[in-house]
Motif scaffolding. Structure first.
Motif, mmCIF file in Angstrom:
data_model
loop_
_atom_site.group_PDB
_atom_site.id
_atom_site.type_symbol
_atom_site.label_atom_id
_atom_site.label_comp_id
_atom_site.label_asym_id
_atom_site.label_seq_id
_atom_site.Cartn_x
_atom_site.Cartn_y
_atom_site.Cartn_z
ATOM 1 N N TYR A 386 0.805 -1.222 0.000
ATOM 2 C CA TYR A 386 0.000 0.000 0.000
ATOM 3 C C TYR A 386 0.840 1.273 0.000
ATOM 4 O O TYR A 386 0.332 2.346 -0.364
ATOM 5 N N TYR A 387 2.094 1.181 0.404
ATOM 6 C CA TYR A 387 2.910 2.382 0.565
ATOM 7 C C TYR A 387 2.993 3.219 -0.718
ATOM 8 O O TYR A 387 2.758 4.438 -0.682
ATOM 9 N N PRO A 388 3.307 2.613 -1.898
ATOM 10 C CA PRO A 388 3.363 3.436 -3.119
ATOM 11 C C PRO A 388 2.018 4.046 -3.483
ATOM 12 O O PRO A 388 1.955 5.169 -4.006
ATOM 13 N N LEU A 389 0.930 3.324 -3.204
ATOM 14 C CA LEU A 389 -0.402 3.842 -3.505
ATOM 15 C C LEU A 389 -0.756 5.024 -2.607
ATOM 16 O O LEU A 389 -1.321 6.031 -3.070
ATOM 17 N N LEU A 390 -0.424 4.905 -1.319
ATOM 18 C CA LEU A 390 -0.667 6.023 -0.392
ATOM 19 C C LEU A 390 0.154 7.244 -0.800
ATOM 20 O O LEU A 390 -0.321 8.383 -0.752
ATOM 21 N N LYS A 391 1.384 6.985 -1.209
ATOM 22 C CA LYS A 391 2.258 8.077 -1.651
ATOM 23 C C LYS A 391 1.686 8.761 -2.888
ATOM 24 O O LYS A 391 1.753 9.986 -3.028
ATOM 25 N N SER A 392 1.096 7.955 -3.770
ATOM 26 C CA SER A 392 0.492 8.506 -4.987
ATOM 27 C C SER A 392 -0.699 9.394 -4.662
ATOM 28 O O SER A 392 -0.987 10.358 -5.388
ATOM 29 N N CYS A 393 -1.436 9.057 -3.606
ATOM 30 C CA CYS A 393 -2.581 9.884 -3.206
ATOM 31 C C CYS A 393 -2.155 11.329 -2.980
ATOM 32 O O CYS A 393 -2.839 12.279 -3.415
ATOM 33 N N PHE A 394 -1.050 11.524 -2.310
ATOM 34 C CA PHE A 394 -0.570 12.879 -2.037
ATOM 35 C C PHE A 394 0.038 13.507 -3.289
ATOM 36 O O PHE A 394 -0.047 14.718 -3.491
ATOM 37 N N LYS A 395 0.630 12.655 -4.131
ATOM 38 C CA LYS A 395 1.279 13.170 -5.348
ATOM 39 C C LYS A 395 0.257 13.741 -6.321
ATOM 40 O O LYS A 395 0.507 14.774 -6.960
ATOM 41 N N LYS A 398 -5.268 13.216 -4.317
ATOM 42 C CA LYS A 398 -6.472 12.476 -3.921
ATOM 43 C C LYS A 398 -6.385 12.104 -2.444
ATOM 44 O O LYS A 398 -6.098 10.968 -2.088
ATOM 45 N N THR A 399 -6.659 13.090 -1.600
ATOM 46 C CA THR A 399 -6.504 12.866 -0.156
ATOM 47 C C THR A 399 -7.849 12.769 0.557
ATOM 48 O O THR A 399 -7.918 12.924 1.776
ATOM 49 N N ASP A 400 -8.894 12.495 -0.202
ATOM 50 C CA ASP A 400 -10.217 12.357 0.413
ATOM 51 C C ASP A 400 -10.668 10.906 0.370
ATOM 52 O O ASP A 400 -10.156 10.068 1.087
ATOM 53 N N SER A 401 -11.620 10.625 -0.501
ATOM 54 C CA SER A 401 -12.230 9.288 -0.524
ATOM 55 C C SER A 401 -11.242 8.185 -0.895
ATOM 56 O O SER A 401 -11.273 7.092 -0.328
ATOM 57 N N TRP A 402 -10.328 8.464 -1.855
ATOM 58 C CA TRP A 402 -9.410 7.422 -2.303
ATOM 59 C C TRP A 402 -8.448 7.034 -1.182
ATOM 60 O O TRP A 402 -8.216 5.858 -0.925
ATOM 61 N N LEU A 403 -7.888 8.042 -0.509
ATOM 62 C CA LEU A 403 -6.969 7.768 0.596
ATOM 63 C C LEU A 403 -7.691 7.029 1.717
ATOM 64 O O LEU A 403 -7.177 6.048 2.271
ATOM 65 N N SER A 404 -8.907 7.484 2.047
ATOM 66 C CA SER A 404 -9.677 6.827 3.105
ATOM 67 C C SER A 404 -9.996 5.383 2.746
ATOM 68 O O SER A 404 -9.941 4.486 3.594
ATOM 69 N N SER A 405 -10.327 5.147 1.465
ATOM 70 C CA SER A 405 -10.658 3.793 1.019
ATOM 71 C C SER A 405 -9.459 2.860 1.132
ATOM 72 O O SER A 405 -9.584 1.710 1.574
ATOM 73 N N LEU A 406 -8.294 3.359 0.740
ATOM 74 C CA LEU A 406 -7.076 2.540 0.839
ATOM 75 C C LEU A 406 -6.769 2.180 2.284
ATOM 76 O O LEU A 406 -6.459 1.028 2.602
ATOM 77 N N LEU A 407 -6.855 3.162 3.172
ATOM 78 C CA LEU A 407 -6.564 2.914 4.583
ATOM 79 C C LEU A 407 -7.586 1.959 5.192
ATOM 80 O O LEU A 407 -7.237 1.103 6.011
ATOM 81 N N ASP A 408 -8.841 2.102 4.778
ATOM 82 C CA ASP A 408 -9.884 1.216 5.294
ATOM 83 C C ASP A 408 -9.625 -0.232 4.868
ATOM 84 O O ASP A 408 -9.745 -1.161 5.678
ATOM 85 N N MET A 410 -6.774 -1.487 4.011
ATOM 86 C CA MET A 410 -5.518 -1.903 4.635
ATOM 87 C C MET A 410 -5.737 -2.391 6.069
ATOM 88 O O MET A 410 -5.285 -3.469 6.456
ATOM 89 N N VAL A 411 -6.483 -1.619 6.836
ATOM 90 C CA VAL A 411 -6.643 -1.900 8.269
ATOM 91 C C VAL A 411 -7.782 -2.876 8.541
ATOM 92 O O VAL A 411 -7.623 -3.837 9.300
ATOM 93 N N ASN A 412 -8.919 -2.649 7.914
ATOM 94 C CA ASN A 412 -10.114 -3.436 8.245
ATOM 95 C C ASN A 412 -10.294 -4.675 7.378
ATOM 96 O O ASN A 412 -10.789 -5.696 7.851
ATOM 97 N N LYS A 413 -9.900 -4.588 6.127
ATOM 98 C CA LYS A 413 -10.068 -5.726 5.230
ATOM 99 C C LYS A 413 -8.947 -6.740 5.362
ATOM 100 O O LYS A 413 -9.171 -7.946 5.431
ATOM 101 N N HIS A 414 -7.703 -6.218 5.401
ATOM 102 C CA HIS A 414 -6.540 -7.110 5.441
ATOM 103 C C HIS A 414 -5.856 -7.153 6.809
ATOM 104 O O HIS A 414 -4.887 -7.896 6.993
ATOM 105 N N HIS A 415 -6.339 -6.352 7.741
ATOM 106 C CA HIS A 415 -5.814 -6.342 9.113
ATOM 107 C C HIS A 415 -4.305 -6.080 9.138
ATOM 108 O O HIS A 415 -3.550 -6.742 9.836
ATOM 109 N N ILE A 416 -3.889 -5.109 8.340
ATOM 110 C CA ILE A 416 -2.480 -4.734 8.269
ATOM 111 C C ILE A 416 -2.241 -3.558 9.205
ATOM 112 O O ILE A 416 -2.911 -2.526 9.093
ATOM 113 N N SER A 417 -1.308 -3.701 10.117
ATOM 114 C CA SER A 417 -0.976 -2.616 11.039
ATOM 115 C C SER A 417 -0.067 -1.608 10.345
ATOM 116 O O SER A 417 0.844 -1.985 9.593
#
Length: 487
Positions: A386-395, A398-408, A410-417
């Motif tokens: 997810y790191y390159p995708l999160l970095k792309s959000c800021f690049k 897209k720091t609203d829905s797309w960033l929130s969706s990725l984090l969701d 990451m944490v809730n679907k795949h249980h990645i800390s």
């Protein structure tokens, strides 16, 4: 007095390290699955009563108390050993496996006492520790994090000479452990001096010389490594692919690729062809030096000698193709060539593809690769996915829905800390995107999970909070920075 104390600490540290490593190399002590029969809470406190030990050998509680008292009165491993060995009451105690077991459990949180007791028990006539006792001792030392490197080489020799105390034979294997410990601490010349002293009565093997090859290369003395290969042949030991590959890796670090090719030719001439690890190292190093054309010739050279690629090789190839702007070819490797050769992709394979697409602004293709990985039977996404995708959000902003969706996901679907790198990326990116409130929530989340933010992150967030007049957050961050400085 201080110098003596320091030398004693060095000697003890080396001795512990050598004991642990020799124990693991002892065939009788391998693959043990020993579990403590007593709960640790039972073993803590000032003493263990006779009713708690359940040992028929400790039929007199006073005998056990004498042992404990002698151990507690000493302050070092040598003092404990001497105190137990020269006490009449302790000498009267008949050492048995059950006594040693109870004593080691008694001092499981005190490595010095445990090691002193173990040395004393091992020195007693008629008693030989069980493999399980060695395993407990290794566990105690490991938990104590006392696996320190070698000190002065004279201390190393003394520790090696003391191996007999623990029933460990001074042979080729234990000599190699000694030499390997020293070489890993960059004490290669001292290791060489010891080898010259021991070689007359301990026969070296191929591993002995590979240890020196690795040691010389580690300190950038490749000429000595080459000379060691010749010495190796003189002892009747045939250099293997590991011997040459260690030197090749050293040349790669120096970007001396003409020497790499010379050594490859020499390996083939000696009937010791390179393996897939050798070729992977070379290709990755060429790509790192921006020699993409040469790097992409490695697969053909490898194919010409019949060396089969593996997953790590393909990962390096995809990484190289990405850096060489050969995106279509990288996709073909993943989708066609790997399945054709029966090579299974792993998480790093997909991560390389995701990073490649994100680097070239192909975020949707990166998302598609992520979805393929989610559906793969072989692997699942991790934080690095997810790191390159999160970095792309800021690049791309897209720091609203797309960033929130990725984090969701990451944490809730795949249980990645989230790790410290991800938190740092998010907090810095959100601050630049004028979303410092969200950044502060992540800061609090970090602290709550015992992940310490970097000082630069704290200062950046503090400046943002000051500009927003968020005084409670400012005080909280200032208090945390003060705590960081004091600790």
């Amino acid at each position: 007095m201080i110098l003596h104390a320091r030398n004693q600490i060095k000697r003890n540290n080396f001795f512990i390290d050598l004991l642990v490593r020799c124990t693991f190399s002892n065939p009788a002590c391998r693959n043990l699955s020993y579990h403590y029969p007593l709960d640790s809470s039972t073993l803590r406190g000032t003493s263990i009563g006779c009713q708690e030990t359940k040992s028929p050998d400790l039929n007199k509680c006073s005998n056990f108390d004498v042992l404990i008292a002698k151990v507690r009165a000493a302050s070092s491993v040598d003092e404990i050993f001497y105190s137990l060995s020269h006490d009449h009451a302790c000498s009267a105690v008949q050492v048995s496996h059950s006594i040693v077991d109870v004593l080691l459990h008694r001092f499981r949180d005190d490595w010095k006492s445990a090691l002193g007791v173990f040395r004393w028990a091992a020195s007693r006539t008629g008693y030989k520790p069980l493999p399980e006792s060695y395993d407990i001792m290794v566990d105690i030392l490991g938990h104590a994090k006392r696996l320190a490197g070698a000190g002065e080489w004279e201390d190393a020799v003394r520790a090696f000479d003391d191996l007999g105390t623990f029933g460990l034979e001074k042979n080729t294997e234990s000599m190699n452990l000694l030499l390997d410990t020293l070489c890993k601490e960059n004490k290669v010349e001292q290791a060489r001096a010891i080898f010259l002293e021991l070689k007359s009565h301990i026969q070296p093997n191929a591993h002995t010389f590979n240890i020196f090859i690795h040691g010389w290369c580690k300190i950038n003395r490749v000429d000595e490594a080459h000379w060691t290969i010749q010495e190796m042949k003189g002892y009747g030991c045939r250099p293997c692919v590991i011997s040459y590959s260690i030197i090749i890796q050293s040349y790669c670090r120096q970007s001396s690729f003409h020497k790499v090719y010379e050594l490859l030719d020499d390996m083939e001439a000696q009937g010791c062809p390179p393996n897939v690890v050798t070729y992977t190292t070379i290709m990755y190093s060429l790509a790192k030096s921006d020699e993409f054309e040469e790097a992409l010739q490695i697969p053909e050279r490898m194919k010409s000698v019949g060396c089969k690629p593996d997953t790590l090789f393909y990962n390096a190839l995809i990484h190289t193709m990405g850096r060489a702007n050969q995106l279509l070819e990288a996709v073909q490797v993943l989708e066609m060539e790997m399945p054709k050769h029966g090579v299974v992709p792993n998480t790093s394979t997909y991560n390389s593809m995701i990073a490649m697409f994100c680097h070239h602004g192909e975020q949707q293709k990166a998302i598609n690769v992520l979805k393929d990985m989610e559906n793969s039977p072989f692997c699942k996404p991790d934080a690095q996915s997810y790191y390159p995708l999160l970095k792309s959000c800021f690049k791309i902003g897209k720091t609203d829905s797309w960033l929130s969706s990725l984090l969701d996901d990451m944490v809730n679907k795949h249980h990645i800390s989230l790790d410290i790198s991800t938190y740092t990326l998010l907090i810095h990116g959100l601050c630049r995107a004028n979303k410092c409130e969200w950044a502060y929530l992540l800061f609090e989340e970090m602290i709550g999970q015992d992940i310490t933010p970097r000082y630069q992150t704290c200062r950046l967030l503090l400046d943002e909070m000051n500009q927003k007049n968020m005084y409670d957050a400012t005080e909280r961050i200032e208090a945390f920075i003060k705590q960081m400085k004091s600790s």
